[in-house]
Write a protein that holds these residues in place. Structure first.
Motif, short mmCIF file in Angstrom:
data_model
loop_
_atom_site.label_atom_id
_atom_site.label_comp_id
_atom_site.label_asym_id
_atom_site.label_seq_id
_atom_site.Cartn_x
_atom_site.Cartn_y
_atom_site.Cartn_z
N HIS A 38 48.96 41.19 -11.18
CA HIS A 38 47.93 42.07 -10.83
C HIS A 38 46.68 41.21 -10.42
CE1 HIS A 38 49.89 44.53 -14.12
NE2 HIS A 38 50.18 45.12 -12.98
N CYS A 59 44.89 40.41 -18.87
CA CYS A 59 45.09 41.08 -17.99
C CYS A 59 44.36 42.58 -18.39
CB CYS A 59 46.24 41.44 -17.42
SG CYS A 59 46.39 42.81 -16.29
N LYS A 61 44.95 45.48 -17.50
CA LYS A 61 46.01 46.71 -17.34
C LYS A 61 46.91 46.39 -18.25
CE LYS A 61 48.45 49.28 -13.92
NZ LYS A 61 48.68 49.42 -12.56
#
Length: 734
Positions: A38, A59, A61
């Motif tokens: 990502h 991360c 996400k």
């Protein structure tokens, strides 16, 4: 009707979505690649690291952590593919309005662009298109019409492939160092990568590209598997929805037939409840008349005797004395105090049947329950249970379950007549328990009922549970949920266990950074479930939330206010909320406010009252008095909350009431004091005044024996938890 967006507009929207950072929602600036593939802005990632208590990069996400290089976020792989998307974005903005698009090759002309050259990445007119076809220098350039560009621009635009420059020597990096996996220039080869195996990038690129693409083989298979799984999950979702609809139809069909019978049964139960209520009221009315008669008799007695004495002559009074006194005594002797207590209660409740049967008259019933909330070990405890409706139902079932050991004690159920039952049980294990009562397979209202089984001090000393395989457990504490908190010094962690001894979670941030631990010694819990940890190896006091988030960290090595020189024991005063820390080598006790700001300290090295010689642990009682166990002098000293010396008890020896290097101390809810002794290998119990009550244990490794009982905790039921450091375990006694 709104016009349908062109292919270029749709492509532009798609590209702009790919160029927006999910954190700041703005176009990427210095995009960096995480290990999960990502991409985020460099400054967004730096903010994430700055706000993470451990300085880690997760991360936003997928929450996968990415190891940070020594240079921080700036050292992460640059997402160079994003720059290609920015190029496409600029071109798409131009294609969006082709009527305004001019040739980008012609000088000082406004000829309209009609084509696009992939290699030049420029829009060109008809004349430039002809030149591209006829001039040798443009051989190999692919020129396409604007219509084709609009249809598939992303594929047609070639990425700009430039040779990176060396940041150290400012020349192109055309070599690849095989051992280091780095791009290098000629100067790097001579000065830094001498004798390393290297190759020219242009010569080795294809083989390395193949290796990279080959590594994607398993990923492609996994992607295929996830695609298949998603299809299967969607299919199963549809099956479950359809099946649920079928079952719902069946349920509605069945209950439509039951509703009429249930409505009829409801009417019967309401009528029965009304009858029961009227019967109770009638019983209370009769009881009230009995009490009124008692009241009238005693009122008449008092009035007659007092008036006779006031108005009669001495002879008259003495003449009636014998008979009156006899009548008064009979009146007093026949008085029953139980007559004054209401015979009826308001504990009626509705108990549904375990299942619906064809005979709907068996569905449900009324009951009332009177369950004791506390029980005493070694005594038989009786509860009364009245099952009012229906009278021909099966008797209730009951069992007592220890929350600490899960051990079940069978309960005796005896019928008393008229739907009333007697439940009795004799607890065999101290601590929190639950009484479960069922009627017709269903638990009655309020079940399970909490039962606190108090362990008598004279019976204390039986091991009921052991938590093994710990690494040098130095201290133990209990929170309000009865979770067991253990400081494991050799593992540099604090472990939290369930009341039954199952490991729930750990505080395991090792090291010297803020929030990390090295050789944790003392643990305590405040009124908000927060965990206090003495980080002895780093000479500081840490406060964590119940879930393990660091709230505060104070202290350092030294002799100043709030500084430590081997902190070893800690407690939270339930009266003033302050935190008391015993400093083993500084021979004093530090006092901190609840927010861990320094308040004061007391004590100094010596053998006098109020002085210490190697203090090891601290505790407080219900009034806020502070107890400090002093290993070097073999005694316990008691202080006011501010550090004023009140009293002391104990001396060196092995007899009852004597100590031999005491290590730990705890005060329970009844102000009984428990002291763990190292060289005597036992735990002794005293009153708060120092009167000896009980001891248990000896030196050894068998159940009930100890090797350095470094920590003690006692719950509300008198169950004792001992951290047996030398045997790497916590033993629980009842």
């Amino acid at each position: 009707m709104a016009e349908r967006p062109s292919a270029a507009q749709e492509a532009l929207s798609k590209v702009e979505d790919q160029l927006s950072c999910l954190v700041c929602l703005e176009p990427y600036t210095n995009p960096r690649l995480l290990s999960c593939f990502h991409v985020y802005c460099q400054h967004c990632l730096e903010d994430i690291v700055a706000h993470n208590r451990q300085g880690q990069l997760e991360c936003p996400k997928c929450r996968r952590p990415t190891p940070l290089p020594p240079t921080g976020v700036s050292g992460l792989q640059a997402a160079f593919n994003v720059h290609h998307l920015f190029d496409i974005q600029e071109i798409l903005k131009k294609v969006k309005e082709p009527q305004k698009l001019a040739c980008e090759k012609c000088v000082k002309t406004t000829r309209k662009a009609t084509s696009f050259c992939r290699q030049c990445t420029k829009f060109i007119c008809d004349m430039c298109t002809t030149i591209h076809k006829e001039y040798e220098e443009f051989e190999g350039h692919e020129v396409v019409t604007l219509e084709k560009v609009e249809g598939d621009l992303i594929r047609l635009v070639s990425p700009k492939k430039t040779s990176p420059h060396c940041p150290k020597h400012d020349e192109k990096m055309k070599l690849y160092c095989e051992p280091c996996g780095e791009l290098i220039c000629r100067d790097c080869l001579v000065h830094i990568h001498k004798d390393h195996k290297y190759c020219v990038i242009a010569d080795t690129f294809e083989s390395h590209k193949k290796e990279i693409l080959d590594s994607l083989g398993p990923v492609e298979k996994q992607l295929e598997a996830t695609d298949t799984a998603l299809v299967n999950l969607d299919g199963r979702h549809a099956e479950i929805v359809e099946h649920g609809g079928t079952i719902a139809t069946n349920i509605h069909s069945k209950f439509d037939k039951l509703h009429q019978a249930l409505y009829a049964r409801e009417g019967e139960l309401m009528a029965e409840l009304e009858g029961h209520t009227q019967q109770q009221l009638k019983s209370l009315s009769a009881q009230r008349k009995e009490v009124e008669i008692l009241q009238t008799q005693r009122s008449s007695c008092l009035h007659f005797v007092r008036e006779s004495i006031r108005t009669g002559s001495p002879g008259d009074v003495l003449k009636m004395k014998q008979g009156v006194v006899k009548q008064v005594r009979e009146l007093v002797d026949t008085f029953d105090p139980n007559t004054l207590e209401p015979r009826e209660t308001t504990n009626t409740c509705f108990v549904p049947s375990a299942q619906l049967v064809k005979d709907s008259k068996k569905f449900g019933g009324l009951c009332c329950v009177n369950i004791p909330r506390k029980a005493i070990t070694e005594q038989k405890v009786t509860a009364y249970y009245r099952f009012l409706c229906p009278l021909n139902s099966a008797p209730p079932e009951a069992k007592l379950v220890s929350k600490l050991t899960n051990k079940t004690t069978k309960c005796a159920v005896k019928e008393r007549g008229q739907g009333e039952y007697e439940i009795s049980y004799q607890p065999t294990v101290g601590g929190a328990s639950e009484l479960i009562v069922r009627v017709g397979g269903e638990e009655v209202e309020g079940s399970p009922f909490p039962v606190a089984v108090k362990t008598p001090i004279d019976k204390l000393g039986t091991v009921i549970k052991t938590i093994n395989d710990l690494k040098s457990p130095r201290s133990v504490a209990l929170n309000q949920a009865a979770e067991i908190i253990v400081a494991e010094a050799a593992a540099d962690i604090v472990s939290i266990f369930s009341p039954t001894g199952d490991k729930l979670r750990t505080l395991d941030t090792r090291g010297t950074a803020v929030g990390a631990m090295k050789n944790p010694r003392g643990v305590a819990v405040d009124g908000d479930y927060n965990i206090l940890v003495l980080d002895a190896g780093n000479h500081r006091l840490l406060k964590f939330s119940r879930g393990g988030d660091l709230i505060a960290a104070v202290g350092s090595r030294g002799d100043g206010s709030g500084q430590f020189n081997d902190p070893i024991g800690v407690c939270v005063n339930s009266v003033n909320g302050k935190v008391y820390v015993v400093d083993y080598r500084a021979h004093c006790v530090h006092i901190f406010n609840s927010d861990l700001t320094f308040s004061s300290k007391f004590g100094s090295e010596g053998n006098g009252n109020g002085q210490f010689n190697s203090p090891c642990d601290v505790a407080s009682d219900r009034s806020g008095c502070v107890y400090v166990v002093d290993a070097g002098i073999d005694r316990v000293q008691v202080f006011t909350p501010d550090g004023g010396n009140l009293r002391q008890f104990g001396k060196r020896g092995s007899r009852n009431g004597e100590f031999n290097f005491p290590l730990s101390i705890c005060v329970d809810s009844d102000d009984l004091v428990y002291v763990g002794e190292n060289w005597n290998g036992r735990v002794s119990a005293f009153t708060c005044e120092g009167v000896f009550l009980k001891s248990f244990g000896s030196i050894g490794s068998e159940p009930g024996q100890f090797k350095s009982p470094f920590g003690i905790a006692v719950d509300q039921c008198g169950v004792v938890y001992v951290s047996d450091n030398g045997n790497n375990r916590v033993q629980i006694f009842s």
